[in-house]
Design a protein around this motif. Structure first.
Motif, mmCIF file in Angstrom:
data_model
loop_
_atom_site.group_PDB
_atom_site.id
_atom_site.type_symbol
_atom_site.label_atom_id
_atom_site.label_comp_id
_atom_site.label_asym_id
_atom_site.label_seq_id
_atom_site.Cartn_x
_atom_site.Cartn_y
_atom_site.Cartn_z
ATOM 1 N N LEU A 87 0.826 -1.212 0.000
ATOM 2 C CA LEU A 87 0.000 0.000 0.000
ATOM 3 C C LEU A 87 0.862 1.265 0.000
ATOM 4 C CD1 LEU A 87 -3.045 0.756 0.096
ATOM 5 C CD2 LEU A 87 -2.749 1.119 2.558
ATOM 6 N N GLU A 88 0.582 2.149 -0.961
ATOM 7 C CA GLU A 88 1.321 3.403 -1.091
ATOM 8 C C GLU A 88 0.466 4.628 -0.770
ATOM 9 O OE1 GLU A 88 3.112 3.605 -4.951
ATOM 10 O OE2 GLU A 88 4.322 1.808 -4.657
ATOM 11 N N GLU A 89 -0.832 4.540 -1.052
ATOM 12 C CA GLU A 89 -1.719 5.663 -0.777
ATOM 13 C C GLU A 89 -3.016 5.181 -0.123
ATOM 14 O OE1 GLU A 89 -2.406 8.666 -3.730
ATOM 15 O OE2 GLU A 89 -0.538 8.209 -4.779
ATOM 16 N N LEU A 90 -3.396 5.861 0.957
ATOM 17 C CA LEU A 90 -4.650 5.573 1.646
ATOM 18 C C LEU A 90 -5.353 6.890 1.952
ATOM 19 C CD1 LEU A 90 -6.651 3.693 3.099
ATOM 20 C CD2 LEU A 90 -5.206 3.859 5.136
ATOM 21 N N TRP A 91 -6.556 7.030 1.411
ATOM 22 C CA TRP A 91 -7.344 8.242 1.601
ATOM 23 C C TRP A 91 -8.632 7.890 2.333
ATOM 24 C CZ3 TRP A 91 -4.848 12.625 0.490
ATOM 25 C CH2 TRP A 91 -3.744 12.532 -0.373
ATOM 26 N N LEU A 92 -8.738 8.383 3.557
ATOM 27 C CA LEU A 92 -9.906 8.138 4.404
ATOM 28 C C LEU A 92 -10.553 9.433 4.876
ATOM 29 C CD1 LEU A 92 -8.744 5.157 6.652
ATOM 30 C CD2 LEU A 92 -10.771 5.184 5.210
ATOM 31 N N ASN A 93 -10.170 10.532 4.275
ATOM 32 C CA ASN A 93 -10.664 11.835 4.706
ATOM 33 C C ASN A 93 -12.176 11.970 4.556
ATOM 34 O OD1 ASN A 93 -9.269 11.772 1.969
ATOM 35 N ND2 ASN A 93 -10.637 13.501 1.665
ATOM 36 N N ALA A 94 -12.725 12.876 5.342
ATOM 37 C CA ALA A 94 -14.169 13.158 5.328
ATOM 38 C C ALA A 94 -14.992 11.929 5.704
ATOM 39 C CB ALA A 94 -14.602 13.714 3.975
ATOM 40 N N ASN A 95 -14.541 11.243 6.744
ATOM 41 C CA ASN A 95 -15.315 10.188 7.385
ATOM 42 C C ASN A 95 -15.390 10.506 8.871
ATOM 43 O OD1 ASN A 95 -16.067 7.941 5.429
ATOM 44 N ND2 ASN A 95 -13.903 8.198 4.921
#
Length: 281
Positions: A87-95
């Motif tokens: 895994l290189e990118e993880l986007w969990l914003n706006a949760n």
């Protein structure tokens, strides 16, 4: 079970709820999956838990679940994942992963290749901020976005004290309730030798934070520094004005701070950023 060679799956903005996302998470066929786009749906805890529990996507490099309805349990399940070794990118914003989700993500020791982590606007508090700052696994981290949370001074101090993120280029901590101690710790950091952008606006780092940031000579690659609306007064501003280490700086924001003509004049006379520093009239 047919798409065994599937590498990229884009399903964002599709009104996918828990039932659909849980089915996706339980898939065991897509062993070659590298990118999964699920942002801006209606995924809640059940779907996020199923995705976090997936053990088939060993080649997953990019995952976005931003702008969904993921709560603490979903955040915890994702943080507990030990399969996504690439895994290189993880986007969990706006949760709404909260502190528990933040703590579990910060405690992850699997994502050694992680480069970009987006957790802004996720209701993360001080404990989550501390756990993230305490992470020693993300040796390749280049971008960390934690803005619009409530990580506070304790979170700010732990993040500033991190000695692992030697490749960090962009750090977003604006609007995160960071006070003087957090500002001081961040300014005192000597690890982020590649830092290019630091956004700390809309906090309360004050003069003490301003002085320590102004004293920093490690960030030689710094290009953008946002410090507006931070309760910085003349003492902090004068220290910033004395800095000559940021030779690559192209933006410095200091509007919304109660500065007098004395510090403003000194800032405007700085040989590096005097020509473009943003100040109140």
């Amino acid at each position: 079970t047919t798409w065994k060679k599937l590498k990229i799956l884009s399903l964002h903005t599709n009104k996918i709820s828990d039932e659909g996302s849980a089915a996706i998470g339980k898939n065991t066929t897509w062993e070659n999956l590298e990118e999964l786009w699920l942002k801006k749906n209606q995924i809640g805890t059940k779907g996020a838990v199923a995705i976090g529990n997936n053990t088939s996507w060993k080649n997953l490099r990019f995952l976005t679940l931003s702008m969904n309805k993921i709560g603490e349990k979903g955040g915890e399940a994702i943080g507990k994942n030990t399969t996504w070794i690439n895994l290189e990118e993880l986007w969990l914003n706006a949760n709404e992963i909260g502190d528990k989700g933040g703590v579990m993500i910060g405690s992850n020791t699997t994502w050694k290749n992680l480069k970009k982590l987006g957790l802004h606007n996720s209701k993360i508090g001080e404990k989550g901020g501390e756990a993230i700052g305490n992470n020693t696994t993300w040796i390749n981290l280049e971008e960390l976005w934690l803005n619009a949370n409530e990580i506070g001074d304790k979170g700010g101090v732990m993040i500033g004290s991190n000695t692992t993120w030697k490749n960090l280029k962009k750090l977003g901590l604006h609007n995160s309730k960071i006070g003087e101690k957090g500002g001081e710790a961040i300014g005192n950091n000597t690890t982020w030798i590649n830092l290019e952008e630091l956004w700390l606006n809309a906090n309360e780092i004050g003069d003490k934070g301003g002085v320590m940031i102004g004293s920093n000579t490690t960030w030689k690659n710094l290009k953008k520094l946002g410090l507006h609306t931070n309760k910085i007064q003349d003492q902090g501003a004068l220290e910033i004005a004395s800095n000559t280490a940021w030779k690559n700086l192209t933006f410095l924001g200091l509007t919304g701070n109660p500065l007098t003509k004395i510090s403003k004049k000194k800032l405007l006379s700085n040989p590096i950023f005097g020509a473009f520093v943003k100040l109140d009239p």
